[in-house]
Design a protein around this motif. Structure first.
Motif, PDB file in Angstrom:
ATOM      1  N   LYS A 114      42.177  36.971  43.166  1.00  0.00           N
ATOM      2  CA  LYS A 114      40.841  37.284  42.683  1.00  0.00           C
ATOM      3  C   LYS A 114      39.925  37.526  43.881  1.00  0.00           C
ATOM      4  CE  LYS A 114      41.330  34.338  38.589  1.00  0.00           C
ATOM      5  NZ  LYS A 114      40.766  33.180  37.831  1.00  0.00           N
ATOM      6  N   THR A 115      38.836  38.229  43.639  1.00  0.00           N
ATOM      7  CA  THR A 115      37.899  38.507  44.732  1.00  0.00           C
ATOM      8  C   THR A 115      37.348  37.220  45.317  1.00  0.00           C
ATOM      9  OG1 THR A 115      37.272  40.534  43.556  1.00  0.00           O
ATOM     10  CG2 THR A 115      35.842  39.830  45.359  1.00  0.00           C
ATOM     11  N   SER A 116      37.167  36.209  44.490  1.00  0.00           N
ATOM     12  CA  SER A 116      36.555  34.952  44.933  1.00  0.00           C
ATOM     13  C   SER A 116      37.540  33.992  45.583  1.00  0.00           C
ATOM     14  CB  SER A 116      35.881  34.255  43.744  1.00  0.00           C
ATOM     15  OG  SER A 116      36.824  34.018  42.711  1.00  0.00           O
ATOM     16  N   HIS A 236      45.505  45.006  48.618  1.00  0.00           N
ATOM     17  CA  HIS A 236      45.101  43.813  47.885  1.00  0.00           C
ATOM     18  C   HIS A 236      44.933  44.191  46.420  1.00  0.00           C
ATOM     19  CE1 HIS A 236      44.492  41.860  51.707  1.00  0.00           C
ATOM     20  NE2 HIS A 236      43.574  42.727  52.066  1.00  0.00           N
ATOM     21  N   PHE A 237      45.698  43.557  45.538  1.00  0.00           N
ATOM     22  CA  PHE A 237      45.529  43.786  44.110  1.00  0.00           C
ATOM     23  C   PHE A 237      44.461  42.828  43.599  1.00  0.00           C
ATOM     24  CE2 PHE A 237      49.962  45.464  44.448  1.00  0.00           C
ATOM     25  CZ  PHE A 237      49.643  46.772  44.095  1.00  0.00           C
ATOM     26  N   LEU A 238      43.331  43.397  43.206  1.00  0.00           N
ATOM     27  CA  LEU A 238      42.194  42.641  42.693  1.00  0.00           C
ATOM     28  C   LEU A 238      41.985  42.998  41.217  1.00  0.00           C
ATOM     29  CD1 LEU A 238      39.825  43.207  45.742  1.00  0.00           C
ATOM     30  CD2 LEU A 238      41.206  41.183  45.260  1.00  0.00           C
ATOM     31  N   PHE A 283      37.306  42.753  52.088  1.00  0.00           N
ATOM     32  CA  PHE A 283      38.000  43.072  53.341  1.00  0.00           C
ATOM     33  C   PHE A 283      38.428  41.813  54.081  1.00  0.00           C
ATOM     34  CE2 PHE A 283      38.654  44.570  57.612  1.00  0.00           C
ATOM     35  CZ  PHE A 283      39.035  45.899  57.486  1.00  0.00           C
ATOM     36  N   GLY A 284      37.600  40.775  54.037  1.00  0.00           N
ATOM     37  CA  GLY A 284      37.913  39.548  54.760  1.00  0.00           C
ATOM     38  C   GLY A 284      37.443  39.603  56.203  1.00  0.00           C
ATOM     39  N   THR A 289      34.136  41.294  62.934  1.00  0.00           N
ATOM     40  CA  THR A 289      32.968  41.945  62.354  1.00  0.00           C
ATOM     41  C   THR A 289      33.319  43.371  61.914  1.00  0.00           C
ATOM     42  OG1 THR A 289      31.532  40.669  63.807  1.00  0.00           O
ATOM     43  CG2 THR A 289      30.564  42.602  62.748  1.00  0.00           C
ATOM     44  N   ILE A 290      32.846  43.757  60.738  1.00  0.00           N
ATOM     45  CA  ILE A 290      33.136  45.093  60.221  1.00  0.00           C
ATOM     46  C   ILE A 290      31.835  45.859  59.999  1.00  0.00           C
ATOM     47  CG2 ILE A 290      35.286  44.377  59.131  1.00  0.00           C
ATOM     48  CD1 ILE A 290      33.792  44.419  56.441  1.00  0.00           C
ATOM     49  N   ARG A 291      31.950  47.189  60.049  1.00  0.00           N
ATOM     50  CA  ARG A 291      30.808  48.048  59.766  1.00  0.00           C
ATOM     51  C   ARG A 291      31.310  49.304  59.073  1.00  0.00           C
ATOM     52  NH1 ARG A 291      27.786  52.349  61.509  1.00  0.00           N
ATOM     53  NH2 ARG A 291      29.316  52.919  63.097  1.00  0.00           N
TER      54      ARG A 291
END
Length: 436
Positions: A114-116, A236-238, A283-284, A289-291
């Motif tokens: 799950k996303t959470s 990722h299967f969400l 993304f995690g 750090t992501i942008r």
């Protein structure tokens, strides 16, 4: 008003006639007589033109494309190209040009959560190599691939006419007449429709489709991250659908993020802060750090399968023949398989002196490709329905299945070779790295 004619000599070879030249009319219509006319100047259409012209240089081949001339240069997307397709590009003499921009996929991991969920357990991993250390796929920027294919067209004398759409199609017997949006009419022994999943040419030819929508859209964007990805792709299967992270050159990754259509539209229209907050949840933090880059688009997802891949003087290829869910990353590669099969069918028929636009000749292509396409369409449909939900019994069942596959090396190897197009089954020569 009288028409003026300019006809080049008719050349007879192996009991066939090749028509070269044009008929110009003062009534605003221009009739160009070709052997093969490709409608659609994307990578599938350009590949079809290059494949045919390279194997049969005497055939007159032309491409018409609806987009303006430089539109392809603004495409920020990248595509996953399987090993078999890179072999075909190598036969074209293009792989050395494309490879510097290509990122090998060295490993792939699959999670289901799950996303959470604070932790995403990995249920399945694939090593990327399929043979001689060759990765099963590469990520290639679309602009790099199209630039190489356009150069190949120029070198082989294939003209590309821009800003033109098909507005009429008529089978005249020995050729097809295609009316274009500028009023010109092109006559060709064979027309290849590569004009996308909403193909106008397919509709003009009266070919019906089986179509349904998933209520999902795929958000496509590029992400820059702090740490290197090491060539690892993640799926990722969400509950809303698959979230795929695909490595690009440098500390960048391409995303194919599936959401319910209303949520996808809202996310794409949101400000950067909100978009990146939602992105980070999926993304995690493993890459730091992501942008997200400013370019982000959402594309409605569905399944479209043409009921027939051919008609008299017409063959469908790429998305004009099939549009599938991106869950397997095989949509573009199905188009490359179409190209390899269709080019081989046309060239071999031409060498035998057969009519390359006849239904009898084109039927071989249809038989070759329709079952494989139907199988992939059904597979992606089932996978999407199986994994795009949060029903506990189904989650338990699918996670058990992923775990079983992960523990059987022979089965994993079979799946990865199938995905790479190197399973050893008889197929078009181009996909095996052989000239036609």
């Amino acid at each position: 008003m009288a028409a003026t004619y300019c006809i080049a000599p008719l050349i007879g070879t192996r009991s066939r006639l090749i028509y070269i030249g044009v008929i110009r009319s003062t009534r605003t219509k221009e009739f160009a007589m070709l052997d093969v006319l490709v409608v659609g100047g994307g990578y599938v259409g350009l590949s079809a033109a290059v494949a045919i012209k390279q194997a049969a240089p005497h055939l007159a081949v032309e491409v018409v494309e609806a987009a303006p001339e430089d539109a392809w240069k603004k495409d920020p997307r990248a595509s996953a190209i399987i090993a078999a397709a890179t072999k075909m590009l190598d036969v074209f003499g293009l792989w050395d040009q494309i490879e510097p921009d290509a990122q090998p996929i060295n490993r792939m991991i699959v999670t289901d959560s799950k996303t959470s969920d604070p932790v995403r357990p990995v249920f399945l991993t694939f090593d990327g190599a399929v043979e001689d250390g060759q990765p099963f796929a590469h990520m290639i920027p679309n602009v790099s691939m199209v630039a190489a294919l356009r150069q190949a067209c120029e070198e082989r004398g294939i003209s590309i006419r821009h800003g033109l759409r098909a507005t009429g199609f008529r089978d005249t017997g020995p050729s097809a007449e295609l009316t274009l949006s500028d009023g010109s009419v092109v006559s060709s022994r064979l027309v290849i429709a590569c004009d996308g999943v909403r193909s106008k040419l397919r509709d003009l030819a009266g070919i019906k489709t089986v179509t349904w929508k998933y209520g999902q859209s795929g958000i496509v964007t590029t992400v820059e991250h702090e740490r290197p990805h090491d060539g690892v792709a993640e799926e990722h299967f969400l509950p809303a659908g698959p979230f795929a992270i695909l490595p690009l050159k440098g500390n960048r990754s391409s995303l194919v993020w599936t959401e319910r259509t209303e949520d996808a539209d809202r996310l794409v229209a949101s400000d950067d802060l909100l978009f990146e907050a939602e992105l980070e949840r999926r993304f995690g933090h493993k890459l730091g750090t992501i942008r997200a880059t400013p370019d982000r688009r959402a594309f409605p997802l569905g399944l479209t399968l043409a009921r027939a891949f051919i008609a008299p003087r017409l063959a469908l290829a790429g998305d004009a023949a099939h549009g599938i869910h991106p869950i397997s990353g095989q949509g573009l590669n199905l188009g490359f398989k179409d190209v390899a099969a269709l080019a081989e069918t046309i060239v071999e028929a031409d060498r035998l002196g057969l009519d390359i636009g006849s239904v009898n000749v084109l039927e071989r292509y249809q038989i070759w490709r329709r079952f494989d396409t139907f199988r992939m369409g059904v597979t992606t449909d089932v996978l999407n329905r199986l994994f795009s939900n949060d029903v506990t019994p189904i989650r338990v069942l699918r996670d058990f299945g992923l775990g079983v596959v992960d523990r059987i090396p022979g089965l994993k190897n079979y799946f990865i070779r199938e995905a790479a197009g190197t399973s050893g089954q008889a197929g078009p020569r181009l996909l095996g790295g052989q000239s036609i």
